[in-house]
Design an enzyme around this catalytic site. Structure first.
Site, PDB file in Angstrom:
ATOM      1  N   ASP A  73     -49.880  17.007 -38.926  1.00 32.25           N
ATOM      2  CA  ASP A  73     -49.685  15.895 -37.989  1.00 32.25           C
ATOM      3  C   ASP A  73     -50.375  14.621 -38.457  1.00 32.25           C
ATOM      4  OD1 ASP A  73     -48.531  14.845 -35.652  1.00 32.25           O
ATOM      5  OD2 ASP A  73     -50.397  15.093 -34.536  1.00 32.25           O
ATOM      6  N   ASP A 124     -42.512  19.144 -38.897  1.00 34.67           N
ATOM      7  CA  ASP A 124     -43.129  17.851 -39.224  1.00 34.67           C
ATOM      8  C   ASP A 124     -43.652  17.753 -40.651  1.00 34.67           C
ATOM      9  OD1 ASP A 124     -42.612  16.574 -36.887  1.00 34.67           O
ATOM     10  OD2 ASP A 124     -44.662  16.564 -36.156  1.00 34.67           O
ATOM     11  N   ASP A 141     -46.098  18.303 -22.231  1.00 36.48           N
ATOM     12  CA  ASP A 141     -46.582  17.437 -23.302  1.00 36.48           C
ATOM     13  C   ASP A 141     -47.924  16.809 -22.938  1.00 36.48           C
ATOM     14  OD1 ASP A 141     -44.238  17.768 -24.870  1.00 36.48           O
ATOM     15  OD2 ASP A 141     -43.206  16.280 -23.654  1.00 36.48           O
TER      16      ASP A 141
END
Length: 398
Positions: free
Chosen positions: A190, A228, A378
């Site tokens: 990330d 990602d 989230d």
């Protein structure tokens, strides 16, 4: 290193600017690791269970949500359901010349052959909630529309002494069905954001993925390799990015050598992020055309299935490689498409997408999967990474 940290900040800032242009939003991941790690420990008999850097330790496992990166929603009505049909049968690549598993091309495998064969892991936050709230009026709908459907199992902790057993506990329990596994321990994860973590370096990561591969068993399994890790790699220097890509290729080849029936998919971001040609170039550099079975898109996002399928085919066409390469799409909460520009954190008005299946009826689309479990927050509707029944109910009725 200071240069890497500066580039990480630049990458995240660039993502925020892109959100203002309707391309994507910040990936301020509420997600990660500790909550899911504790849950996975419970799932394999060690006790305890998807978006802040350090979510609370909980008693149920397993899925870790990723940063949502919605783009401005398309101004088209919801797409109609498409009749199911068998996915295309990929052609196998020619047998590779003798070489070590880390250096030879991976054999191509066929997609799982039936929707009903996806594995529903018996431990998750939503299943725990359903078991504990039998009298809640929201329970029947949440149970039938969310808890009853298969979802991915995440492995976000760099735990080299345990990962083989953790993976094997899931694959062995699948009992003829197909589990979906998400290794999520790449170094510099990330770009140092809220989901930061992973292995301390690529040598440690390589060792971890070898142990992960050793737990895959010999039955069909789907591996979503490091969400990602490619689409969000611009924060790395050229050298570090090249090293990461080489490690991803090794990981995929090692997993397929350990279990020739495994299907390994590489990170392709989503249709609101990088152009298809750019994403394909990065995937090619990471060995996706030769080391795995295709790509995945829309993880923890909201873009419509039709948009993702068209994007995935453009990426695959630009990527090249064997004709058997396919794509899987995360449809866990994309039923109403992407939210308003800039909204990423439990945005209102969303809905469940297509239920998990390997019978998509779409050329080169191997499966629709729930990679992020619907209802896990989230960080706005509930504590980051926790199952939030109001949010789940809204998704189920959206």
């Amino acid at each position: 290193m200071p240069v890497v940290r500066d580039r990480c900040r630049e990458e995240r800032n660039g993502r925020r600017l892109a959100a203002g242009r309707g391309v994507m939003t910040t990936a301020a991941s509420a997600v990660v690791a500790l909550g899911a790690v504790a849950g996975l420990m419970s799932a394999v008999g060690r006790g305890g269970e998807d978006d802040t850097a350090r979510p609370e330790v909980r008693s149920s496992p397993v899925t870790v949500p990723l940063p949502a990166r919605p783009s401005h929603p398309p101004s088209v009505p919801a797409e109609p359901a498409e009749p199911p049909g068998p996915p295309p049968s990929p052609e196998r690549s020619a047998a590779p010349a003798p070489a070590s598993p880390a250096s030879r091309p991976a054999p191509r495998t066929e997609p799982p052959d039936a929707a009903g064969r996806l594995h529903l892991h018996p431990r998750s936050q939503v299943l725990d909630w359903v078991r504990k709230h039998r009298d809640d009026p929201r329970r029947p709908l949440i149970e039938s529309r969310i808890a009853a459907h298969p979802a991915a199992v995440w492995f976000p902790e760099h735990d080299p002494g345990r990962i083989r057993g953790e993976v094997r506990a899931v694959t062995a329990a699948a009992a003829g069905r197909v589990p979906v596994l998400v290794p999520y321990a790449i170094p510099d994860r990330d770009c140092g954001g809220a989901s930061q973590g992973g292995a301390p370096d690529l040598a440690a990561y390589d060792a971890w993925t070898r142990e992960f591969a050793a737990g895959l068993g010999g039955e069909p399994v789907v591996v979503i390799l490091e969400p990602d890790s490619i689409a969000l790699s611009g924060c790395l220097s050229d050298g570090l990015r090249a090293a990461r890509y080489a490690s991803l290729a090794r990981a995929a080849r090692t997993m397929k050598a350990a279990n020739p029936r495994a299907r390994v998919y590489f990170d392709a971001g989503h249709s609101g992020w990088h152009p298809a040609a750019k994403q394909a170039a990065e995937l090619r550099a990471a060995g996706a055309a030769t080391s795995g079975d295709g790509i995945f898109t829309n993880v923890s996002n909201f873009h419509r299935t039709g948009d993702e399928a068209r994007y995935a085919r453009r990426v695959l066409e630009a990527l090249g490689g064997p004709p058997g390469l396919g794509a899987v799409i995360d449809t866990s909460r994309n039923g109403n498409g992407a939210p308003e520009q800039g909204a990423w954190c439990d945005p209102p008005g969303r809905a469940l997408g297509r239920t998990p299946t390997t019978e998509t009826g779409e050329a080169r689309i191997d499966a629709y999967l729930w990679i992020k479990l619907p209802g896990e927050s989230d960080g706005c509707r509930g504590a980051a990474g926790t199952f939030t029944p109001d949010y789940a109910y809204d998704l189920a009725t959206g």
